[in-house]
Every structure is written in C-alpha cells, then in structure tokens.
Write a protein that holds these residues in place. Structure first.
Motif, short mmCIF file in Angstrom:
data_model
loop_
_atom_site.label_atom_id
_atom_site.label_comp_id
_atom_site.label_asym_id
_atom_site.label_seq_id
_atom_site.Cartn_x
_atom_site.Cartn_y
_atom_site.Cartn_z
N GLN A 38 0.81 -1.21 0.00
CA GLN A 38 0.00 0.00 0.00
C GLN A 38 0.85 1.27 0.00
O GLN A 38 0.47 2.27 -0.58
CB GLN A 38 -0.92 0.02 1.22
N ARG A 39 2.00 1.22 0.65
CA ARG A 39 2.85 2.41 0.77
C ARG A 39 3.91 2.49 -0.32
O ARG A 39 4.70 3.41 -0.38
CB ARG A 39 3.53 2.46 2.14
N GLY A 40 3.97 1.46 -1.17
CA GLY A 40 4.92 1.47 -2.27
C GLY A 40 6.35 1.14 -1.86
O GLY A 40 7.28 1.48 -2.57
N ALA A 41 6.51 0.45 -0.73
CA ALA A 41 7.85 0.03 -0.31
C ALA A 41 8.35 -1.04 -1.28
O ALA A 41 7.64 -2.00 -1.57
CB ALA A 41 7.82 -0.51 1.12
N GLY A 46 13.30 -4.23 4.13
CA GLY A 46 13.82 -2.94 4.59
C GLY A 46 15.20 -2.62 4.07
O GLY A 46 15.75 -1.56 4.37
N GLU A 47 15.78 -3.52 3.29
CA GLU A 47 17.12 -3.28 2.77
C GLU A 47 17.04 -2.27 1.63
O GLU A 47 16.22 -2.38 0.74
CB GLU A 47 17.73 -4.59 2.28
N GLY A 48 17.87 -1.27 1.69
CA GLY A 48 17.91 -0.27 0.64
C GLY A 48 16.86 0.82 0.82
O GLY A 48 16.79 1.74 0.03
N GLU A 49 16.05 0.71 1.85
CA GLU A 49 15.03 1.72 2.11
C GLU A 49 15.62 2.85 2.93
O GLU A 49 16.61 2.68 3.65
CB GLU A 49 13.86 1.11 2.90
N ASP A 50 15.01 4.00 2.85
CA ASP A 50 15.36 5.12 3.70
C ASP A 50 15.05 4.72 5.14
O ASP A 50 13.92 4.32 5.45
CB ASP A 50 14.54 6.35 3.30
N PRO A 51 16.04 4.80 6.06
CA PRO A 51 15.81 4.35 7.45
C PRO A 51 14.62 5.05 8.12
O PRO A 51 13.89 4.42 8.88
CB PRO A 51 17.12 4.68 8.14
N ALA A 55 11.37 3.07 9.47
CA ALA A 55 10.95 3.21 10.87
C ALA A 55 9.49 3.64 10.94
O ALA A 55 8.73 3.14 11.79
CB ALA A 55 11.85 4.20 11.60
N ALA A 56 9.08 4.54 10.07
CA ALA A 56 7.68 4.99 10.04
C ALA A 56 6.76 3.84 9.66
O ALA A 56 5.66 3.68 10.22
CB ALA A 56 7.52 6.15 9.08
N LEU A 57 7.19 3.01 8.71
CA LEU A 57 6.40 1.86 8.28
C LEU A 57 6.26 0.85 9.43
O LEU A 57 5.19 0.31 9.67
CB LEU A 57 7.05 1.21 7.06
N LYS A 58 7.36 0.62 10.15
CA LYS A 58 7.31 -0.29 11.30
C LYS A 58 6.38 0.25 12.38
O LYS A 58 5.63 -0.51 12.99
CB LYS A 58 8.71 -0.52 11.86
N ALA A 59 6.42 1.56 12.63
CA ALA A 59 5.54 2.16 13.63
C ALA A 59 4.07 2.02 13.21
O ALA A 59 3.20 1.73 14.05
CB ALA A 59 5.90 3.63 13.84
#
Length: 83
Positions: A38-41, A46-51, A55-59
């Motif tokens: 849904q968020r386009g990750a 989580g590799e290569g993602e903006d930290p 973190a916002a996605l995990k929250a």
C-alpha cells in the motif's frame, strides 16, 4: 488468504487475527506485506530503504497490530463452545 491486488491488500489490513484454540494457533494476516504494498515500499525486508521511512512503516505496523488485537479481544466474549 493471499493478497494480490491493491484491493486485496486493503482488505488484509482490515482483517482480524484468528485463534484456533484446539491447536493453540494464532493466525495473523500478513499486515507487513500489505502495508509495504500500500505504501509502495520496494523491499519488504527494509534493505535499501530510507531508514526514516522504514521506521515509520514499522511504527504504522505496530499500530495496525495493536488496533486489530484490541478489536478482536474487546469483541470476543466466549470460545463459541461454551454456548
């Protein structure tokens, strides 16, 4: 339930956990996969993602899980076998 389309992922995010008390199993929908879709990750690991985005996605995931568990617990009054 396997989510494929965007509509499927939205449905998954609204699903509640299911408990199977005879076998002591708790089934959780794959909220993580659906949030990522849904968020386009790009990478669910989580590799290569903006930290900060990761973190916002995990929250957000923690919030979804807490909300679904609370809803399931608050609306369950028996095992169904006690009737």
């Amino acid at each position: 339930f396997v989510a494929i389309s965007s509509k499927d992922h939205r449905s998954t995010l609204g699903m509640l956990p299911q408990a199977h008390t005879c076998e002591n199993i708790l089934e959780l929908p794959n909220y993580w996969q659906s949030l990522c879709a849904q968020r386009g990750a790009v990478d669910e690991q989580g590799e290569g993602e903006d930290p900060a985005e990761f973190a916002a996605l995990k929250a957000e995931l923690e919030g979804v899980i807490e909300e679904r568990f609370r809803m399931a617990i608050d609306n369950c009054d028996s095992y169904g076998l006690d009737d």
